[in-house]
Design an enzyme around this catalytic site. Sequence first.
Site, PDB file in Angstrom:
ATOM      1  N   ASN A  48       0.671  -0.510  -0.124  1.00  0.00           N
ATOM      2  CA  ASN A  48      -0.335  -0.004  -0.360  1.00  0.00           C
ATOM      3  C   ASN A  48       0.516   1.521  -0.073  1.00  0.00           C
ATOM      4  O   ASN A  48       1.840   1.041   0.292  1.00  0.00           O
ATOM      5  CB  ASN A  48      -0.967  -0.080   1.230  1.00  0.00           C
ATOM      6  N   GLU A  79       0.059   4.993   0.551  1.00  0.00           N
ATOM      7  CA  GLU A  79      -0.453   6.110   1.537  1.00  0.00           C
ATOM      8  C   GLU A  79      -0.253   7.554   1.057  1.00  0.00           C
ATOM      9  O   GLU A  79       1.098   7.812  -0.053  1.00  0.00           O
ATOM     10  CB  GLU A  79      -0.577   6.288   2.554  1.00  0.00           C
ATOM     11  N   CYS A 138      -4.157   0.425  -2.398  1.00  0.00           N
ATOM     12  CA  CYS A 138      -3.620  -0.391  -1.729  1.00  0.00           C
ATOM     13  C   CYS A 138      -2.644  -1.543  -2.190  1.00  0.00           C
ATOM     14  O   CYS A 138      -2.229  -1.156  -3.527  1.00  0.00           O
ATOM     15  CB  CYS A 138      -5.068  -1.095  -1.578  1.00  0.00           C
ATOM     16  N   GLU A 153      -2.876  -4.535  -3.030  1.00  0.00           N
ATOM     17  CA  GLU A 153      -3.299  -5.139  -4.170  1.00  0.00           C
ATOM     18  C   GLU A 153      -3.712  -4.151  -5.506  1.00  0.00           C
ATOM     19  O   GLU A 153      -2.926  -5.479  -6.553  1.00  0.00           O
ATOM     20  CB  GLU A 153      -4.599  -6.113  -3.701  1.00  0.00           C
ATOM     21  N   CYS A 200     -10.191  -5.191  -0.169  1.00  0.00           N
ATOM     22  CA  CYS A 200     -11.362  -4.617  -0.140  1.00  0.00           C
ATOM     23  C   CYS A 200     -12.365  -4.750  -1.631  1.00  0.00           C
ATOM     24  O   CYS A 200     -11.782  -5.193  -2.673  1.00  0.00           O
ATOM     25  CB  CYS A 200     -10.894  -3.039   0.272  1.00  0.00           C
ATOM     26  N   CYS A 206      -9.957  -3.337  -4.890  1.00  0.00           N
ATOM     27  CA  CYS A 206      -9.465  -4.736  -5.235  1.00  0.00           C
ATOM     28  C   CYS A 206     -10.306  -5.153  -6.244  1.00  0.00           C
ATOM     29  O   CYS A 206      -9.278  -5.930  -6.576  1.00  0.00           O
ATOM     30  CB  CYS A 206      -8.602  -4.849  -4.256  1.00  0.00           C
TER      31      CYS A 206
HETATM   32  N1  THU Z   1      -5.471  -1.473   2.232  1.00  0.00           N
HETATM   33  C1  THU Z   1      -4.751  -1.941   1.047  1.00  0.00           C
HETATM   34  O1  THU Z   1      -3.463  -2.470   0.661  1.00  0.00           O
HETATM   35  N2  THU Z   1      -5.278  -3.503   0.682  1.00  0.00           N
HETATM   36  C2  THU Z   1      -6.702  -3.521   1.189  1.00  0.00           C
HETATM   37  O2  THU Z   1      -7.310  -4.642   1.065  1.00  0.00           O
HETATM   38  C3  THU Z   1      -7.105  -2.850   2.535  1.00  0.00           C
HETATM   39  C4  THU Z   1      -6.600  -1.831   3.052  1.00  0.00           C
HETATM   40  C5  THU Z   1      -4.337  -0.595   2.620  1.00  0.00           C
HETATM   41  C6  THU Z   1      -5.331   0.972   2.952  1.00  0.00           C
HETATM   42  C7  THU Z   1      -4.420   2.030   3.267  1.00  0.00           C
HETATM   43  O3  THU Z   1      -3.219   2.502   2.987  1.00  0.00           O
HETATM   44  C8  THU Z   1      -4.509   1.231   4.701  1.00  0.00           C
HETATM   45  O4  THU Z   1      -5.092  -0.751   4.490  1.00  0.00           O
HETATM   46  C9  THU Z   1      -5.350   1.421   5.518  1.00  0.00           C
HETATM   47  O5  THU Z   1      -6.414   1.309   5.867  1.00  0.00           O
END
Ligand code: THU
Length: 157
Positions: free
Chosen positions: A61, A63, A72, A74, A112, A115
């Site tokens: 991920n 940010e 994310c 994925e 999520c 994704c």
């Molecule tokens: N996140 C992912 O990388 N994958 C997911 O399927 C759900 C959430 C990340 C997004 C964000 O940077 C952190 O997790 C918190 O939500």
Amino acid sequence: MKQIEVITPITVVKYSELSSEEQRLVDAARAASHRAYAPYSKFRVGAAIALDNGEVITGANQENVAYPSGTCAERSACFYAHAQYPDAKFRVIAIAAVGTDGNELKQPISPCGSCRQALLEYEMLAQGDVKVILIGSEDIYIVSSVKSLLPLAFSEF
Ligand code: THU
């Protein structure tokens, strides 16, 4: 009136029960989770995708100070994989997460909704199931395809 039931079978295994190829993918996803850029949530996610050309592509991920601009693990992995190898088919994706306490989560997280939809695109392109391995430090879940994680998915086809 009739009712339709949607069932997602999940196989729960331990790391030692995985094939060596699956273990390598799990190792790659775990390593990728430690490379996440997650200064805001401090929740680190790693993904590793096995392609049919033998390559393993990882993502984590990413940010951003403007929150919606991040993405994310994925999606960072699947977009990069398809950008690098547009002709390769996805075979397996493994996903791992490190919680805010710095430890891997005991039970797996699953992708999520956005994704799932993004991954489904590459499963459609692969014309075959893309196995999903969701990693926890105690249990590992295996789901046989992305579409079983996204029942009634949007599709034009
Ligand atoms: N996140 C992912 O990388 N994958 C997911 O399927 C759900 C959430 C990340 C997004 C964000 O940077 C952190 O997790 C918190 O939500």
